[in-house]
Design a protein around this motif. Structure first.
Motif, PDB file in Angstrom:
ATOM      1  N   MET A 139      46.255-112.878 -29.629  1.00 56.92           N
ATOM      2  CA  MET A 139      45.443-112.106 -28.720  1.00 56.92           C
ATOM      3  C   MET A 139      44.947-112.964 -27.566  1.00 56.92           C
ATOM      4  SD  MET A 139      43.388-109.790 -31.513  1.00 56.92           S
ATOM      5  CE  MET A 139      42.159-109.286 -30.390  1.00 56.92           C
ATOM      6  N   GLY A 140      44.853-114.269 -27.783  1.00 55.30           N
ATOM      7  CA  GLY A 140      44.492-115.164 -26.708  1.00 55.30           C
ATOM      8  C   GLY A 140      43.027-115.127 -26.311  1.00 55.30           C
ATOM      9  N   MET A 141      42.132-114.722 -27.203  1.00 54.68           N
ATOM     10  CA  MET A 141      40.722-114.703 -26.845  1.00 54.68           C
ATOM     11  C   MET A 141      39.954-115.696 -27.698  1.00 54.68           C
ATOM     12  SD  MET A 141      39.310-111.180 -28.617  1.00 54.68           S
ATOM     13  CE  MET A 141      40.326-110.128 -27.650  1.00 54.68           C
ATOM     14  N   MET A 142      38.878-116.208 -27.132  1.00 57.06           N
ATOM     15  CA  MET A 142      38.014-117.130 -27.856  1.00 57.06           C
ATOM     16  C   MET A 142      36.741-116.391 -28.229  1.00 57.06           C
ATOM     17  SD  MET A 142      39.701-119.880 -28.141  1.00 57.06           S
ATOM     18  CE  MET A 142      38.495-121.047 -28.676  1.00 57.06           C
ATOM     19  N   PHE A 143      36.280-116.626 -29.441  1.00 59.97           N
ATOM     20  CA  PHE A 143      35.051-116.014 -29.918  1.00 59.97           C
ATOM     21  C   PHE A 143      33.924-117.040 -29.838  1.00 59.97           C
ATOM     22  CE2 PHE A 143      38.495-113.900 -32.314  1.00 59.97           C
ATOM     23  CZ  PHE A 143      38.261-112.591 -31.914  1.00 59.97           C
ATOM     24  N   PRO A 144      32.671-116.585 -29.741  1.00 60.18           N
ATOM     25  CA  PRO A 144      31.552-117.537 -29.717  1.00 60.18           C
ATOM     26  C   PRO A 144      31.456-118.280 -31.053  1.00 60.18           C
ATOM     27  CG  PRO A 144      30.751-115.265 -29.698  1.00 60.18           C
ATOM     28  CD  PRO A 144      32.236-115.209 -29.611  1.00 60.18           C
ATOM     29  N   THR A 145      31.119-119.558 -31.005  1.00 56.44           N
ATOM     30  CA  THR A 145      31.037-120.370 -32.221  1.00 56.44           C
ATOM     31  C   THR A 145      29.923-119.899 -33.152  1.00 56.44           C
ATOM     32  OG1 THR A 145      29.617-121.961 -31.107  1.00 56.44           O
ATOM     33  CG2 THR A 145      31.982-122.412 -31.114  1.00 56.44           C
ATOM     34  N   SER A 146      28.939-119.169 -32.632  1.00 52.33           N
ATOM     35  CA  SER A 146      27.818-118.694 -33.437  1.00 52.33           C
ATOM     36  C   SER A 146      28.136-117.402 -34.205  1.00 52.33           C
ATOM     37  CB  SER A 146      26.600-118.462 -32.548  1.00 52.33           C
ATOM     38  OG  SER A 146      26.915-117.488 -31.557  1.00 52.33           O
ATOM     39  N   LEU A 147      29.309-116.859 -34.035  1.00 50.40           N
ATOM     40  CA  LEU A 147      29.712-115.611 -34.691  1.00 50.40           C
ATOM     41  C   LEU A 147      29.666-115.774 -36.210  1.00 50.40           C
ATOM     42  CD1 LEU A 147      30.877-112.820 -33.743  1.00 50.40           C
ATOM     43  CD2 LEU A 147      33.120-113.783 -34.231  1.00 50.40           C
ATOM     44  N   ILE A 148      28.977-114.855 -36.923  1.00 47.28           N
ATOM     45  CA  ILE A 148      28.908-114.959 -38.381  1.00 47.28           C
ATOM     46  C   ILE A 148      29.730-113.886 -39.087  1.00 47.28           C
ATOM     47  CG2 ILE A 148      26.694-116.159 -38.430  1.00 47.28           C
ATOM     48  CD1 ILE A 148      25.426-113.453 -39.245  1.00 47.28           C
ATOM     49  N   GLY A 149      30.094-112.819 -38.388  1.00 47.28           N
ATOM     50  CA  GLY A 149      30.897-111.756 -38.981  1.00 47.28           C
ATOM     51  C   GLY A 149      31.968-111.278 -38.010  1.00 47.28           C
ATOM     52  N   LEU A 150      33.156-110.984 -38.549  1.00 47.24           N
ATOM     53  CA  LEU A 150      34.263-110.542 -37.714  1.00 47.24           C
ATOM     54  C   LEU A 150      35.079-109.509 -38.481  1.00 47.24           C
ATOM     55  CD1 LEU A 150      35.913-110.937 -35.078  1.00 47.24           C
ATOM     56  CD2 LEU A 150      37.110-112.810 -36.247  1.00 47.24           C
ATOM     57  N   SER A 151      35.442-108.444 -37.802  1.00 49.28           N
ATOM     58  CA  SER A 151      36.200-107.371 -38.428  1.00 49.28           C
ATOM     59  C   SER A 151      37.439-107.049 -37.603  1.00 49.28           C
ATOM     60  CB  SER A 151      35.321-106.120 -38.534  1.00 49.28           C
ATOM     61  OG  SER A 151      36.039-105.051 -39.079  1.00 49.28           O
ATOM     62  N   PHE A 152      38.576-106.966 -38.298  1.00 47.79           N
ATOM     63  CA  PHE A 152      39.823-106.501 -37.694  1.00 47.79           C
ATOM     64  C   PHE A 152      40.129-105.164 -38.347  1.00 47.79           C
ATOM     65  CE2 PHE A 152      40.135-111.085 -37.249  1.00 47.79           C
ATOM     66  CZ  PHE A 152      40.615-111.232 -35.968  1.00 47.79           C
ATOM     67  N   ASP A 153      40.239-104.116 -37.562  1.00 55.83           N
ATOM     68  CA  ASP A 153      40.468-102.784 -38.118  1.00 55.83           C
ATOM     69  C   ASP A 153      41.500-102.039 -37.270  1.00 55.83           C
ATOM     70  OD1 ASP A 153      40.297-100.358 -39.438  1.00 55.83           O
ATOM     71  OD2 ASP A 153      38.165-100.076 -39.087  1.00 55.83           O
ATOM     72  N   ARG A 154      42.548-101.594 -37.923  1.00 53.10           N
ATOM     73  CA  ARG A 154      43.605-100.796 -37.295  1.00 53.10           C
ATOM     74  C   ARG A 154      44.353-101.526 -36.181  1.00 53.10           C
ATOM     75  NH1 ARG A 154      40.107 -95.610 -36.465  1.00 53.10           N
ATOM     76  NH2 ARG A 154      38.493 -96.813 -37.446  1.00 53.10           N
ATOM     77  N   PHE A 155      44.675-102.789 -36.424  1.00 53.69           N
ATOM     78  CA  PHE A 155      45.567-103.522 -35.529  1.00 53.69           C
ATOM     79  C   PHE A 155      46.963-103.357 -36.118  1.00 53.69           C
ATOM     80  CE2 PHE A 155      41.604-105.360 -34.251  1.00 53.69           C
ATOM     81  CZ  PHE A 155      41.779-105.754 -32.929  1.00 53.69           C
ATOM     82  N   TRP A 156      47.612-102.278 -35.802  1.00 50.95           N
ATOM     83  CA  TRP A 156      48.863-101.872 -36.444  1.00 50.95           C
ATOM     84  C   TRP A 156      49.983-102.895 -36.304  1.00 50.95           C
ATOM     85  CZ3 TRP A 156      46.918 -98.426 -39.333  1.00 50.95           C
ATOM     86  CH2 TRP A 156      46.004 -97.496 -38.858  1.00 50.95           C
ATOM     87  N   LYS A 157      50.038-103.606 -35.180  1.00 49.86           N
ATOM     88  CA  LYS A 157      51.153-104.531 -34.930  1.00 49.86           C
ATOM     89  C   LYS A 157      50.791-106.003 -35.145  1.00 49.86           C
ATOM     90  CE  LYS A 157      53.381-101.363 -31.778  1.00 49.86           C
ATOM     91  NZ  LYS A 157      53.930-101.149 -30.450  1.00 49.86           N
ATOM     92  N   LEU A 158      49.573-106.302 -35.553  1.00 49.91           N
ATOM     93  CA  LEU A 158      49.137-107.673 -35.781  1.00 49.91           C
ATOM     94  C   LEU A 158      49.892-108.259 -36.971  1.00 49.91           C
ATOM     95  CD1 LEU A 158      47.054-109.918 -35.020  1.00 49.91           C
ATOM     96  CD2 LEU A 158      45.555-108.888 -36.751  1.00 49.91           C
ATOM     97  N   LYS A 159      50.610-109.380 -36.758  1.00 57.22           N
ATOM     98  CA  LYS A 159      51.432-109.974 -37.816  1.00 57.22           C
ATOM     99  C   LYS A 159      50.797-111.210 -38.439  1.00 57.22           C
ATOM    100  CE  LYS A 159      55.744-108.174 -36.101  1.00 57.22           C
ATOM    101  NZ  LYS A 159      57.089-108.420 -35.691  1.00 57.22           N
ATOM    102  N   CYS A 160      50.044-111.964 -37.659  1.00 60.56           N
ATOM    103  CA  CYS A 160      49.400-113.165 -38.204  1.00 60.56           C
ATOM    104  C   CYS A 160      48.125-113.452 -37.431  1.00 60.56           C
ATOM    105  CB  CYS A 160      50.342-114.361 -38.161  1.00 60.56           C
ATOM    106  SG  CYS A 160      50.773-114.888 -36.493  1.00 60.56           S
ATOM    107  N   LEU A 161      47.232-114.204 -38.060  1.00 65.50           N
ATOM    108  CA  LEU A 161      46.011-114.639 -37.406  1.00 65.50           C
ATOM    109  C   LEU A 161      46.237-116.069 -36.930  1.00 65.50           C
ATOM    110  CD1 LEU A 161      43.375-113.257 -39.930  1.00 65.50           C
ATOM    111  CD2 LEU A 161      44.143-112.223 -37.801  1.00 65.50           C
ATOM    112  N   SER A 162      45.967-116.338 -35.696  1.00 65.89           N
ATOM    113  CA  SER A 162      46.230-117.639 -35.085  1.00 65.89           C
ATOM    114  C   SER A 162      45.153-118.663 -35.416  1.00 65.89           C
ATOM    115  CB  SER A 162      46.312-117.468 -33.571  1.00 65.89           C
ATOM    116  OG  SER A 162      46.296-118.704 -32.931  1.00 65.89           O
TER     117      SER A 162
END
Length: 104
Positions: free
Chosen positions: A1-24
């Protein structure tokens, strides 16, 4: 996806990414505060980041990700080592460390 998340993030949800094959690894390497990760309805997802998941992760929930579920079998799935240190892992609502929910 090419995006950076804030380092302070404590929760993350991936929902309905139909074509997502791997997490980078690139997206996860900076998530040093991440404690909760929910992955739902990502049917093409087959692997976690090569470097593993963030070390502070306390809870991993996977639901409706058939390909990922196959490689996450307790003690024998090819992705097992990437999340075996997470205290609370649930797949389709069942905690994998519960002997009653363990299936071969």
């Amino acid at each position: 996806m090419g995006m950076m998340f804030p380092t302070s993030l404590i929760g993350l949800s991936f929902d309905r990414f139909w074509k997502l094959k791997c997490l980078s690894s690139m997206g996860f390497q900076s998530l040093t505060s991440l404690e909760y990760l929910w992955i739902k309805s990502c049917p093409s997802l087959t692997s976690f980041p090569e470097g593993g998941l963030p070390s502070l992760l306390l809870h991993l929930s996977i639901e409706g990700c058939q390909k990922l579920e196959k490689v996450c079998k307790r003690d024998k799935g090819k992705e097992w080592s990437k999340f075996a240190n997470i205290p609370c892992v649930e797949i389709n609502g069942k905690f994998i460390y519960d002997p009653d929910s363990h299936s071969d």
